[in-house]
Design a protein around this motif. Sequence first.
Motif, PDB file in Angstrom:
ATOM      1  N   UNK A   1      14.437  28.843  46.552  1.00  0.00           N
ATOM      2  CA  UNK A   1      14.933  28.679  47.927  1.00  0.00           C
ATOM      3  C   UNK A   1      16.421  28.369  48.001  1.00  0.00           C
ATOM      4  N   UNK A   2      16.887  27.348  47.270  1.00  0.00           N
ATOM      5  CA  UNK A   2      18.296  26.958  47.388  1.00  0.00           C
ATOM      6  C   UNK A   2      19.229  28.041  46.863  1.00  0.00           C
ATOM      7  N   UNK A   3      18.766  28.795  45.902  1.00  0.00           N
ATOM      8  CA  UNK A   3      19.641  29.804  45.306  1.00  0.00           C
ATOM      9  C   UNK A   3      19.836  30.980  46.258  1.00  0.00           C
TER      10      UNK A   3
ATOM     11  N   UNK B   1      21.808  29.610  49.356  1.00  0.00           N
ATOM     12  CA  UNK B   1      23.221  29.405  49.063  1.00  0.00           C
ATOM     13  C   UNK B   1      23.972  30.722  48.939  1.00  0.00           C
ATOM     14  N   UNK B   2      23.365  31.699  48.255  1.00  0.00           N
ATOM     15  CA  UNK B   2      23.988  33.022  48.120  1.00  0.00           C
ATOM     16  C   UNK B   2      24.130  33.681  49.482  1.00  0.00           C
ATOM     17  N   UNK B   3      23.108  33.521  50.326  1.00  0.00           N
ATOM     18  CA  UNK B   3      23.145  34.128  51.657  1.00  0.00           C
ATOM     19  C   UNK B   3      24.210  33.474  52.529  1.00  0.00           C
ATOM     20  N   UNK B   4      24.318  32.148  52.476  1.00  0.00           N
ATOM     21  CA  UNK B   4      25.336  31.448  53.271  1.00  0.00           C
ATOM     22  C   UNK B   4      26.733  31.932  52.897  1.00  0.00           C
ATOM     23  N   UNK B   5      27.012  31.951  51.584  1.00  0.00           N
ATOM     24  CA  UNK B   5      28.322  32.410  51.138  1.00  0.00           C
ATOM     25  C   UNK B   5      28.524  33.891  51.451  1.00  0.00           C
TER      26      UNK B   5
ATOM     27  N   UNK C   1      27.217  23.015  44.162  1.00  0.00           N
ATOM     28  CA  UNK C   1      26.663  21.665  44.028  1.00  0.00           C
ATOM     29  C   UNK C   1      25.346  21.555  44.779  1.00  0.00           C
ATOM     30  N   UNK C   2      25.311  22.121  45.972  1.00  0.00           N
ATOM     31  CA  UNK C   2      24.083  22.075  46.779  1.00  0.00           C
ATOM     32  C   UNK C   2      22.992  22.923  46.143  1.00  0.00           C
ATOM     33  N   UNK C   3      23.349  24.100  45.653  1.00  0.00           N
ATOM     34  CA  UNK C   3      22.366  24.994  45.030  1.00  0.00           C
ATOM     35  C   UNK C   3      21.744  24.354  43.792  1.00  0.00           C
ATOM     36  N   UNK C   4      22.532  23.540  43.088  1.00  0.00           N
ATOM     37  CA  UNK C   4      22.040  22.899  41.870  1.00  0.00           C
ATOM     38  C   UNK C   4      21.410  21.528  42.134  1.00  0.00           C
ATOM     39  N   UNK C   5      21.274  21.179  43.413  1.00  0.00           N
ATOM     40  CA  UNK C   5      20.729  19.880  43.802  1.00  0.00           C
ATOM     41  C   UNK C   5      21.542  18.731  43.213  1.00  0.00           C
ATOM     42  N   UNK C   6      22.858  18.882  43.241  1.00  0.00           N
ATOM     43  CA  UNK C   6      23.770  17.858  42.729  1.00  0.00           C
ATOM     44  C   UNK C   6      24.761  17.467  43.819  1.00  0.00           C
TER      45      UNK C   6
END
Length: 591
Positions: free
Chosen positions: A65-67, A70-74, A530-535
Amino acid sequence: MKRVKAFFKENEGLAAILFAIMGSNILFFNQKGWLMNPVYIAGAAIVFYAGIRYAWTQRKCFLQARIWKGSLILGLLFSAMVVVGSKITAENVVFEAFHIADLFSFLFYLVVGCLLFFDLYLLSEDKKITGFIKPIEEKKEKSGKKNWLIYSIILILAWIPVFITYYPGIMPEDASVSVAISMGSLPWDNHFPVFYTLIVGKLIYIGDCLLHDVNLGIALYSVLQMVIMAGGLGYLLYWLEKKGIRKGVLYLGLAYFAAAPMFGNYAIVMWKDPWFSELLILLAIFLYEHTVEDRMSFLKGRNLFYYAVLIVLMCLMRNNGIYIAVLITLYLLIVYRKELKKVLPVLVGSIFVVWFITGPVYKHVFSAENVFVESIGIPLQQMARTVVMGGEMDQEDREFMDHLLPLEKYQEYYSPNLVDYIKWAPEFDTPYLDAHKKEFFKTWWSMLLKNFDLYVEQYLMGTYGYWHIGGDTNYELVKVEVTGNDWGMYQSSPFETILGYPMKETLNGKYDYIASGLLVWAVLVNVVLCWMKKRGNYIIPLLGMVGNWLTLMVATPTAFGVRYIFVCVIGLPLLMVYPWLIPGRKEDGQK
């Protein structure tokens, strides 16, 4: 249909090169000013092909999900940046209209953007790439403080030729105001930060006392700023070395900083921006050490004190620092919400100290206040564009705008990229504006409701250089002169007077740098990674750069200007390796 799917499954490489060729041709056809040179198209096709194959081999990862989010947002932001940016041309008042073909372009760049940023994420997780940039902990080399000194000395030696070329230094027009204030020729004004002006004035005073020569004061300023800047950048490289970044990568960073002439110019130019930017870099390093790597160490009294000192100095050096401090404070209050008793007094207290110094103290001691017109550059430009483009205004709107500047003068002074022409126009009534601040915002809102499209156009044009990766100009890139003055300050130009070589003239034509917007994207990509990696805690050190950019997007006086975002210029080596300083992604359920 089944046969087509089977064909592509059996011939993945052929399908990839087919899409790569199509993509590279569409890219060159769709970009204004790009000629369809077959060599360049073939090169782009190779890059497309490598990206497609790399992403395809890791396609299962994209389903997380986050990957994909995040790719879609960018990707969406990238596509909007390209399509909207194509409608703007620097120095052109016209904002080109959108067409149905732009929808196709948006979808194309969305796919390209998603592919690009998914590949960047994969690269940040690739063990081979990670090992090349940052070896595993067992093999990490020890770094001694002597390397900090070595890096700093190398930078000073690299910048000395620039210093000699412009000896005793460079004093732009706005710096001459600080000099005039310090000499008593002008009243104190915190638009030119009092703290910075005191530094300039004290160095010129020392030079005048030593040899009765104000030029010695400028030379002292140049040397001091060069040493401080070299020390700060040298420390950044030394710190990256401590974090395990390979020396080969560090040497690239060293070459980047030592490359003349831009950094040599910024090392001596009488601007507050290098000082301010270095403080932000030091703050980023501090926050990484004490909120990311060792979260609880931030709570120690010594570290809280260091944090407060950095925040106060940053805010005193440039007026937008207070807004950056507020952003960092809010974030830290969330991070340390369970330790509020320990952090709240320092986090809020440091901001209070800044307010007290720049408010009551400056007003009482120096009779200096912030200039209102400096904080409304974007709204003023939006209102000016409405007048110039014949937008809708009622009688009250017209009367207010005419009070600020005669209506017929807006056409003469308006530039979508720079508000200075209007706010410094001889006919512009600054006292009237200061006395009618509420009316200004009331008129701004009234005109907004009737001219929303013109307001949006002006906002995009007025911030263009800070979000578009290729639309920058050389405005405010460097300064090379000592502004004409009555104090006997001038450049002696040693290369010309002693050697007879036109070094200054030659060097003046050699300045160049990448677009400011590209630096902004480097920050943005790191934040999303950072968000995609949960950091999320790794975002904290980047907040200084993020906050500096946000203040430009809210109140920038100009659409371009590397000096205003210089923190990202000197922070570029950090930004380039930051994805590999972020540990791998936390899986669901992992603490």
